[in-house]
Design a protein around this motif. Sequence first.
Motif, short mmCIF file in Angstrom:
data_model
loop_
_atom_site.label_atom_id
_atom_site.label_comp_id
_atom_site.label_asym_id
_atom_site.label_seq_id
_atom_site.Cartn_x
_atom_site.Cartn_y
_atom_site.Cartn_z
N ASN A 345 36.92 31.44 12.62
CA ASN A 345 38.02 31.99 11.84
C ASN A 345 39.21 31.04 11.84
O ASN A 345 39.40 30.23 12.74
CB ASN A 345 38.44 33.35 12.41
N ALA A 347 43.19 30.17 12.15
CA ALA A 347 44.28 30.64 13.00
C ALA A 347 45.47 29.69 12.81
O ALA A 347 45.35 28.61 12.23
CB ALA A 347 43.86 30.71 14.46
N ALA A 356 45.05 34.71 15.14
CA ALA A 356 44.15 34.67 14.00
C ALA A 356 44.94 34.90 12.71
O ALA A 356 45.87 35.70 12.67
CB ALA A 356 43.06 35.72 14.16
N ASP A 358 44.85 35.57 8.47
CA ASP A 358 44.12 36.07 7.30
C ASP A 358 44.88 35.63 6.05
O ASP A 358 46.00 36.08 5.80
CB ASP A 358 44.01 37.60 7.36
N SER A 390 42.91 45.35 13.46
CA SER A 390 42.17 44.22 12.92
C SER A 390 40.76 44.10 13.44
O SER A 390 39.99 43.28 12.95
CB SER A 390 42.92 42.91 13.23
N LEU A 395 38.42 40.19 12.12
CA LEU A 395 39.28 39.02 12.05
C LEU A 395 40.03 38.77 13.34
O LEU A 395 40.86 37.88 13.40
CB LEU A 395 40.29 39.18 10.91
N SER A 396 39.79 39.54 14.36
CA SER A 396 40.51 39.33 15.60
C SER A 396 39.92 38.14 16.34
O SER A 396 38.70 37.97 16.40
CB SER A 396 40.44 40.57 16.49
N ARG A 408 46.03 40.08 14.53
CA ARG A 408 45.95 39.07 13.48
C ARG A 408 47.25 39.05 12.71
O ARG A 408 48.07 39.97 12.80
CB ARG A 408 44.80 39.35 12.52
#
Length: 817
Positions: A345, A347, A356, A358, A390, A395-396, A408
């Motif tokens: 992901n 960050a 993180a 998004d 999250s 998405l964590s 996040r």
Amino acid sequence: MMIIQSPKKSPRKNQAKSPEKVAKRAKPPPPPFFAPKNAGPSSAIPSSSPAFATPAHPLRPFQPPAPAKAAVLPIILPPATLRPLAFRTFTKKHSLTLTSSALQELATFIGRHCGSGWREEGLAEKVLEEVARAWKNCNGGVIVEGTSPELKDILKTLEGNMSGGKILTGPRGGLSRQNSLMLEPTDDADNSNTRLGLRPATTLTRDDSQASFGMSAMDFDEEPDDEGVRDVRRWLKVISAFDQPRYTYNVAKKHFERITSKPSLLPSASHKTEAFRNRYNVIHQRLLRNEAFQTSAVTSARSSALRRGASSMQSHKITPVANLLGRHGTNHMLLGMLVILPTGNLAISDLTGTIALDLSHAVAIPEDSAWFTPGMIVLVDGIYEEEEESVGRGLSGSSGVGGTIGGRFQGFFIGQPPCEKRRVTLGISGLDGGADHTVGGGFGWVDFLGVGSERAVGSRMRKLEQRLLRQPALANPDSPGRGRVVIVGELNLDQPRSLQALKKILSLYATDPEGSTPMAFVLAGNFTTHAVMARGGSGGSIEYKEFFDALASTLADFPMLLTTATFVFVPGDNDGWVSAFSGGAAVPLPRKPVPDLFTSRIRRVFAAANAEAGLSSADGKGGEAIWTSNPSRLSLFGPNHEIVLFRDDMSARLRRSSVRLKSKASTTATADTDADANANTNANRPPGEDAMDLDPPPSPPSPSDQNQKNQTSDEPPPPYDTLVARKLVKTILDQGHLAPFRPAVRPLHWDHAAALHLYPLPTALALVDPSAPPFCLTYEGCHVVNPGAVLVAGRRGVARWVEYPVGRQGRVRECTF
């Protein structure tokens, strides 16, 4: 043989001799014909009693007695009492900052040597004025430290030139108002009494005092008389990335400090962290000086109603990542580096932690104006969500691992940190750039290139440039001009047509009038299409040397250019020796020049041309070939002009690794689709059900708005190549770095990472990028040029290059061969 002995003299006769002869009994005086011819009359005083042989002494010139120093009663002067006067002298007048330890040292010195008259007689103000001037002359920096040896030397020197609390001035050892650090001996026999009262063992020569400003290497003279000094090329200097001074930004002192430790190609792992920290601190301090991030005390004192009415005037505030904990659902703006977590992901990371990120709903500001890749330091505005919110979306990040905090950050807007103009960074303004035209303190006293700081030699170098470069151009505007730099793009020597194109380009400049040829030619790699030295049986190093021998044969046909210009060669990723183990892949930056083993024949061609013309490159009158690093810098007239030379396929690398963002057009289309769906739902709703609240239909445009829209629509949009060039230039200059990528994509030598910084902004950036269209653009006062490849793709027999008149607008030129 008869020996005649001289008769012995009686003692009685010996007493009748003059006192002079008695005094020199062991050594009788020489005969008159051996006496010095310029000897003056004897100054002997006849003895008052010749019978007793009273010795005589010669007369000495009358010397007035030295004036007795006035006694000063020392006092204890508190630093707080001296602070207002010191602030007015150091900060307001000389743009210096006093630390508490320095203020304590000055208060102790003034109290001991000025006594009670420090205020009434103005003694302290004169002492502070002299200390400030001496500190600036020795290039001590903006912050005056009390523990620095420079301040102690200044106070020790000043102590020997004070009497009765006053500073002695005059021809006998006093302080000079021209230059407090420039020493000159007096007329004393032993030359021990200098202008500053220092002993000969600690005196500074003129060259030593100028070395701190980078003057000794340039042999600066405001009135050059030598014909070689009058040449513009005499003031051109090529600075390798490995020879450039290394600086790091000190957050506590808010100033740049020079790194004195010896760099290494294999440093410890902590140097990698220091390189990232220094890059972040430079951008952070630059951002805080931007008007959009400066808090106004007047605005903060207003009422809430006034603040809501002037919400557009409020300044932005940067929140550290670690301060997001416990602030669920709040809006923040983060400044950090885009990184990729072990989970894959995206960050954002700063000096306090990682969270993180998004960006599924993020929009670039301005739209499609720059690229955003992992490794860049960006600004993200959005909302922080706790970990419980999250986890369901996957998405964590790994909470607590590697400094990653839970939850996040939902980003809605993302942008590049705005860059800062060169004049603002160096604290200069106006045409002359004198001390009266300053914008804040700036970093004008920092010598970033080792050629002298802006505040030390900038104004005098501008006068020299005006006399040697600008005035001849105005007197003869039809002449091409001497102050030109010809930048030839990627020159593949393994392609015969490349040498033909280069020969055509050089023939165009060989016909220029004498004294109007370009002062420098820049030839950039890759000098081979493939990494020849890593291809085994294709010839290897022998074939690689033959390519440069063919280049030497081409250059030998233009002896006039070889004797009047400087040829600078910038290597690429396929050049030796580094390509022998990289195979043409991205190599660590900065990279060293091509070894002398392969370029020996080119050097011999330059030496033969200079010898035939009766010139020599050693004295600066002949041409020369310089093989420099990638990147490297050209300095013209000291710090006035800084041209960065960089060879990299940056545009292709940005497109491969950039993060895809949501555009405004797609957002508008989605909103229109939702509105149509809502309208259809309301039309087909059952009877008795309330209609949904929809936005009112837009009002019809006024005639003036319609005319303005028609006029705007008539203007054609910029070409695609121009948009790509603007996007590339904004990305590089806003980042202030030549390699804003992850170490896996573009590795760096950590100890030499400071050479990749574009801070302060250079006056010009020559980016040789064949993957981008050729262009010449100016952004925030920095002129960026890209010649691309010398052979134009898709057009046979066409050569392309860039001609850049220093300080003006460059242009892309083409010719057929």
